[in-house]
Design a protein around this motif. Structure first.
Motif, PDB file in Angstrom:
ATOM      1  N   LYS A  90      30.468  74.101 111.514  1.00 36.79           N
ATOM      2  CA  LYS A  90      30.775  74.287 113.033  1.00 36.79           C
ATOM      3  C   LYS A  90      31.429  75.543 113.001  1.00 36.79           C
ATOM      4  O   LYS A  90      30.897  76.583 113.943  1.00 36.79           O
ATOM      5  CB  LYS A  90      31.492  73.313 113.628  1.00 36.79           C
ATOM      6  CG  LYS A  90      31.582  73.568 115.324  1.00 36.79           C
ATOM      7  CD  LYS A  90      31.860  72.304 115.742  1.00 36.79           C
ATOM      8  CE  LYS A  90      31.787  72.325 117.267  1.00 36.79           C
ATOM      9  NZ  LYS A  90      32.320  71.084 118.124  1.00 36.79           N
ATOM     10  N   ASP A  91      32.532  76.156 112.106  1.00 30.76           N
ATOM     11  CA  ASP A  91      32.887  77.598 112.237  1.00 30.76           C
ATOM     12  C   ASP A  91      31.727  78.523 111.675  1.00 30.76           C
ATOM     13  O   ASP A  91      31.729  79.513 112.427  1.00 30.76           O
ATOM     14  CB  ASP A  91      33.992  77.572 111.402  1.00 30.76           C
ATOM     15  CG  ASP A  91      35.245  76.673 111.878  1.00 30.76           C
ATOM     16  OD1 ASP A  91      35.634  76.689 112.838  1.00 30.76           O
ATOM     17  OD2 ASP A  91      35.735  75.918 110.919  1.00 30.76           O
ATOM     18  N   LEU A  92      31.091  78.380 110.951  1.00 30.78           N
ATOM     19  CA  LEU A  92      29.812  79.136 110.491  1.00 30.78           C
ATOM     20  C   LEU A  92      29.023  79.479 111.739  1.00 30.78           C
ATOM     21  O   LEU A  92      28.548  80.290 112.071  1.00 30.78           O
ATOM     22  CB  LEU A  92      29.159  78.828 109.247  1.00 30.78           C
ATOM     23  CG  LEU A  92      28.057  79.532 108.858  1.00 30.78           C
ATOM     24  CD1 LEU A  92      28.625  81.223 108.321  1.00 30.78           C
ATOM     25  CD2 LEU A  92      27.561  79.202 107.833  1.00 30.78           C
ATOM     26  N   ALA A  93      28.499  78.098 112.302  1.00 29.58           N
ATOM     27  CA  ALA A  93      27.705  78.074 113.653  1.00 29.58           C
ATOM     28  C   ALA A  93      28.438  79.081 114.565  1.00 29.58           C
ATOM     29  O   ALA A  93      27.574  79.903 115.511  1.00 29.58           O
ATOM     30  CB  ALA A  93      27.296  76.890 113.892  1.00 29.58           C
ATOM     31  N   PHE A  94      29.516  78.869 114.917  1.00 31.50           N
ATOM     32  CA  PHE A  94      30.428  79.618 115.970  1.00 31.50           C
ATOM     33  C   PHE A  94      30.202  81.285 115.624  1.00 31.50           C
ATOM     34  O   PHE A  94      29.866  81.899 116.553  1.00 31.50           O
ATOM     35  CB  PHE A  94      31.851  79.171 115.991  1.00 31.50           C
ATOM     36  CG  PHE A  94      32.504  80.071 117.070  1.00 31.50           C
ATOM     37  CD1 PHE A  94      32.467  79.502 118.431  1.00 31.50           C
ATOM     38  CD2 PHE A  94      33.336  81.121 117.003  1.00 31.50           C
ATOM     39  CE1 PHE A  94      33.155  79.970 119.614  1.00 31.50           C
ATOM     40  CE2 PHE A  94      33.754  81.790 118.101  1.00 31.50           C
ATOM     41  CZ  PHE A  94      33.722  81.157 119.233  1.00 31.50           C
ATOM     42  N   GLY A 158      19.233  74.602 113.064  1.00 32.70           N
ATOM     43  CA  GLY A 158      19.960  73.355 112.884  1.00 32.70           C
ATOM     44  C   GLY A 158      21.518  73.651 112.620  1.00 32.70           C
ATOM     45  O   GLY A 158      22.294  72.963 112.885  1.00 32.70           O
ATOM     46  N   LEU A 159      21.597  74.980 112.164  1.00 30.92           N
ATOM     47  CA  LEU A 159      23.240  75.317 112.183  1.00 30.92           C
ATOM     48  C   LEU A 159      23.673  75.395 113.422  1.00 30.92           C
ATOM     49  O   LEU A 159      24.684  75.032 113.707  1.00 30.92           O
ATOM     50  CB  LEU A 159      23.288  76.810 111.413  1.00 30.92           C
ATOM     51  CG  LEU A 159      24.351  77.291 111.215  1.00 30.92           C
ATOM     52  CD1 LEU A 159      25.876  76.352 110.594  1.00 30.92           C
ATOM     53  CD2 LEU A 159      24.456  78.535 110.427  1.00 30.92           C
ATOM     54  N   LEU A 160      22.867  76.245 114.379  1.00 34.94           N
ATOM     55  CA  LEU A 160      23.344  76.303 115.735  1.00 34.94           C
ATOM     56  C   LEU A 160      23.554  74.871 116.594  1.00 34.94           C
ATOM     57  O   LEU A 160      24.482  74.907 117.407  1.00 34.94           O
ATOM     58  CB  LEU A 160      22.582  77.187 116.536  1.00 34.94           C
ATOM     59  CG  LEU A 160      22.509  78.833 116.119  1.00 34.94           C
ATOM     60  CD1 LEU A 160      21.220  79.504 116.760  1.00 34.94           C
ATOM     61  CD2 LEU A 160      23.910  79.489 116.420  1.00 34.94           C
ATOM     62  N   ALA A 161      22.894  73.847 116.188  1.00 34.86           N
ATOM     63  CA  ALA A 161      23.004  72.761 116.809  1.00 34.86           C
ATOM     64  C   ALA A 161      24.449  71.936 116.672  1.00 34.86           C
ATOM     65  O   ALA A 161      24.819  71.300 117.289  1.00 34.86           O
ATOM     66  CB  ALA A 161      22.020  71.605 116.187  1.00 34.86           C
ATOM     67  N   GLU A 162      25.283  72.631 115.361  1.00 35.40           N
ATOM     68  CA  GLU A 162      26.388  72.135 115.390  1.00 35.40           C
ATOM     69  C   GLU A 162      27.353  72.523 116.563  1.00 35.40           C
ATOM     70  O   GLU A 162      28.514  71.969 116.605  1.00 35.40           O
ATOM     71  CB  GLU A 162      27.210  72.915 114.044  1.00 35.40           C
ATOM     72  CG  GLU A 162      26.406  72.517 112.625  1.00 35.40           C
ATOM     73  CD  GLU A 162      26.993  71.071 112.464  1.00 35.40           C
ATOM     74  OE1 GLU A 162      28.364  70.657 112.591  1.00 35.40           O
ATOM     75  OE2 GLU A 162      26.242  70.263 111.766  1.00 35.40           O
ATOM     76  N   LEU A 163      27.131  73.493 117.381  1.00 41.32           N
ATOM     77  CA  LEU A 163      27.862  73.926 118.303  1.00 41.32           C
ATOM     78  C   LEU A 163      27.743  72.756 119.559  1.00 41.32           C
ATOM     79  O   LEU A 163      28.624  72.702 120.444  1.00 41.32           O
ATOM     80  CB  LEU A 163      27.456  75.266 119.023  1.00 41.32           C
ATOM     81  CG  LEU A 163      27.882  76.378 118.209  1.00 41.32           C
ATOM     82  CD1 LEU A 163      27.003  77.888 118.302  1.00 41.32           C
ATOM     83  CD2 LEU A 163      28.957  76.527 117.537  1.00 41.32           C
ATOM     84  N   LYS A 164      26.828  72.036 119.427  1.00 45.51           N
ATOM     85  CA  LYS A 164      26.648  70.927 120.379  1.00 45.51           C
ATOM     86  C   LYS A 164      27.323  69.459 119.989  1.00 45.51           C
ATOM     87  O   LYS A 164      27.269  68.831 120.848  1.00 45.51           O
ATOM     88  CB  LYS A 164      25.202  70.687 120.946  1.00 45.51           C
ATOM     89  CG  LYS A 164      24.437  72.192 121.328  1.00 45.51           C
ATOM     90  CD  LYS A 164      23.123  71.941 121.749  1.00 45.51           C
ATOM     91  CE  LYS A 164      22.623  73.241 122.107  1.00 45.51           C
ATOM     92  NZ  LYS A 164      21.088  73.408 122.112  1.00 45.51           N
ATOM     93  N   LYS A 165      27.934  69.642 119.053  1.00 47.85           N
ATOM     94  CA  LYS A 165      28.536  68.435 118.241  1.00 47.85           C
ATOM     95  C   LYS A 165      29.817  68.246 118.989  1.00 47.85           C
ATOM     96  O   LYS A 165      30.420  69.171 119.320  1.00 47.85           O
ATOM     97  CB  LYS A 165      28.464  68.255 116.968  1.00 47.85           C
ATOM     98  CG  LYS A 165      26.992  68.053 116.518  1.00 47.85           C
ATOM     99  CD  LYS A 165      26.973  67.838 114.805  1.00 47.85           C
ATOM    100  CE  LYS A 165      25.358  67.893 114.410  1.00 47.85           C
ATOM    101  NZ  LYS A 165      25.338  67.662 112.929  1.00 47.85           N
TER     102      LYS A 165
END
Length: 165
Positions: A90-94, A158-165
């Protein structure tokens, strides 16, 4: 201990990287303004130490031998990249989202099996890898026991979807 049998202790870590830059303010705009590092120490207008989480410094930036100098040639010896390890996916996505919003160009994005990574250059042309490691129990191994690593395209949505979790 036999000197020929020495291996680096498992607890050894890379403490920091110190980069020569042409323009200190431009480098700070990137490392602090975009990536979010914090200034811990200034040495006049010639050097700054920056960190994450209050450590004395993860990155040193200086113009001692490089003020207003051109970038090092891409096809020469020198540092390939500085790798910055994020604690979670999630930090990488951010940080990816921050880079996209800043319209900062990536030079690559890869899934290495053991990690997922974003690649870019700082304003001086120094390579930067931003990545997170998958937990070791998710790594794959080859029949000889070595870790299987590869370079495949990173699933950016898929990585950016981490921001919605």
């Amino acid at each position: 201990m036999d000197i020929d049998q020495y291996t680096v202790p498992a607890q050894t870590r890379i403490g920091h990287v110190h980069l020569k830059v042409a323009d200190l303010d431009r480098a700070l705009d990137f490392y602090c303004g975009i990536l979010g590092f914090e200034i811990t120490t200034r040495y006049g207008g010639q050097a700054v130490f920056i960190s994450a989480g209050g450590y004395h410094h993860h990155i040193g930036l200086n113009t001692w031998y490089s003020k207003d100098a051109p970038a090092a040639p891409q096809h020469g010896v020198g540092l390939f990249h500085t790798a910055i390890l994020y604690p979670t996916r999630k930090d990488l996505a951010f940080i990816l989202n921050r880079l996209l919003k800043a319209d900062y160009p990536l030079t690559g994005a890869s899934d290495h099996g053991v990690s997922e990574a974003l690649y870019l250059n700082d304003p001086d042309g120094n390579g930067v890898e931003l990545y997170w490691d998958r937990p070791a129990d998710q790594w794959e191994y080859l029949p000889d026991g070595s870790i299987e690593m590869y370079t495949k395209s990173l699933n950016i949505p898929g990585l950016l979807a981490e921001l919605k979790k």
